[in-house]
Design an enzyme around this catalytic site. Structure first.
Site, short mmCIF file in Angstrom:
data_model
loop_
_atom_site.label_atom_id
_atom_site.label_comp_id
_atom_site.label_asym_id
_atom_site.label_seq_id
_atom_site.Cartn_x
_atom_site.Cartn_y
_atom_site.Cartn_z
N CYS A 135 0.82 -1.22 0.00
CA CYS A 135 0.00 0.00 0.00
C CYS A 135 0.85 1.27 0.00
O CYS A 135 0.34 2.35 -0.27
CB CYS A 135 -0.95 0.02 1.19
N HIS A 273 -2.96 7.38 2.35
CA HIS A 273 -3.40 6.08 1.83
C HIS A 273 -4.79 5.80 2.40
O HIS A 273 -5.05 6.01 3.59
CB HIS A 273 -2.41 4.99 2.26
N ASN A 303 -10.04 0.11 -0.19
CA ASN A 303 -8.57 0.20 -0.15
C ASN A 303 -8.03 -0.36 -1.48
O ASN A 303 -8.11 -1.57 -1.72
CB ASN A 303 -8.05 -0.61 1.04
#
Ligand code: ACO
Length: 346
Positions: A135, A273, A303
């Site tokens: 990520c 993020h 996500n």
């Protein structure tokens, strides 16, 4: 025999490129994104997974995510995002000499997804490679590209975060499968000369990167080319990730600001993020940042791992929030653990 000298004594470690006064700096020339057509709402998910819209919304802020169609690969999304970013920058593939794709879900084990994008852009020269930092991948890729631009190895770079996370989800594991989505975002960087006598230098002011492999089992896939000859499926220890995420993201944000002699008050937008609304809100409180300055897109993207920051950036540019000369702080954290930040004068 000559006594070995500890390299530390010769070369102090530069933890960030904040104060590296190079001839060139990377400026953002444009950004763009691409999403699969198919929206999957929490309600739809709850017909096949033992979950509910209420649980997902309360714990994560996610309402829906996009899922790639059969045959729609990471490189397809990456290419569309790159083309969109280049169009907005008034450029085309022939202008590009570096393509970096951040992804944990490449089309193939080799060649890199970046070379597929390079081919798709019609480029006949340049450099293309992938970066894998889960990520945090986009911030890592941005840092690598920025350093290459600063050193004169590239004049125009396309940095892409692209994922088909749905391909590595175990749809029977409700702890993880409700959290993720597919998509891609891209940023075009171009080299410009440093302005010596300005207080508001535009471009990437600094990048800070970190990782701590002691936590490699907190988010992982149970497969890989070398171990199982399959990509494997994702698993995570959500609560532990949550706690580390807030601490690490805050560290990366604070160090970025301190390295540039700036404070929270100077920041126009934080683009973190997009893992979970609660992580982002807790980060905002820790940094004493008003909610209105934080760009949140997890509700409609889920996500999307390495794609989440450039997707959120593009949302905020498109709706007029991020404007020229704004100070934008991006921070990310992901499997590894990896984490990092990039401070950009837009
Ligand atoms: N639907 C319904 N119930 C669920 C679901 C689901 N999808 N998933 C878990 N539950 C249940 C659990 O079984 C547990 O039940 P129990 O109390 O009867 O045992 C209960 O919900 C609570 O589970 P917790 O794990 O304590 O819930 P928490 O408040 O920690 O939220 C979450 C879980 C959303 C995963 C959170 O910890 C999180 O977002 N973590 C980080 C996410 C992550 O790892 N992302 C990876 C990318 S990188 C990054 O995040 C920075």
């Amino acid at each position: 025999m000559a006594k070995a000298t500890c390299p530390d004594a010769l070369m102090p470690l530069v933890r960030a490129n904040a104060n590296a006064r190079t001839e060139w700096i990377s400026q953002v020339a444009g950004c763009g994104s691409a999403l699969p057509e198919r929206r999957v709402t929490n309600h739809e998910l709850s017909t096949t997974v033992d979950t509910s819209d209420e649980w997902i919304t309360q714990r994560t802020g996610i309402k829906e995510r996009r899922i790639a169609a059969d045959g729609e690969n990471t490189s397809d999304l990456a290419l569309r995002a790159a083309q969109s970013a280049l169009t907005r920058a008034g450029m085309c593939g022939a202008d590009v000499d570096l393509v970096v794709v951040a992804t944990s879900t490449p089309d193939r084990t080799m060649p890199s997804t970046a070379t597929r994008v390079q081919g798709g852009l019609g480029m006949t020269r340049g450099i293309a490679f992938d970066v894998q930092a889960a990520c945090s991948g986009f911030v890592y890729a941005l840092s690598v590209a920025d350093n290459m631009v600063r050193l004169g190895q590239a004049r125009t770079a396309v940095v892409i975060g692209a994922e088909t996370m749905s391909r590595i989800l175990d749809w029977s594991d409700r702890d993880s499968c409700v959290l993720f989505g597919d998509g891609a975002g891209a940023v075009v960087l171009r080299a410009v000369r440093y302005e010596e006598n300005t207080t508001q230098q535009k471009g990437i002011l600094s990048t800070h990167l970190y990782s701590d492999g002691r936590h490699q089992d907190k988010i992982y896939t149970d497969g890989g080319t070398s171990s199982t000859q399959t990509a494997g499926k994702m698993h995570l220890v959500g609560r532990e990730v949550f706690l580390h995420a807030v601490v690490n993201l805050a560290q990366a944000a604070e160090e970025a600001l301190a390295a540039n002699g700036l404070t929270q008050v100077d920041v126009d937008w934080v683009v973190p993020h997009q893992a979970n609304r609660r992580i982002v809100e807790t980060l905002g409180e820790k940094l004493r940042l008003p909610k209105e300055k934080i760009v949140l897109s997890v509700g409609h993207h889920g996500n999307t791992s390495a794609a989440s920051i450039p997707l959120a950036l593009t949302d905020a540019v498109d709706d007029g929030r991020i404007k020229a000369d704004d100070l934008v702080l991006t921070v990310a954290m992901g499997a590894g653990f990896t984490w990092g930040s990039a401070l950009i004068r837009w």
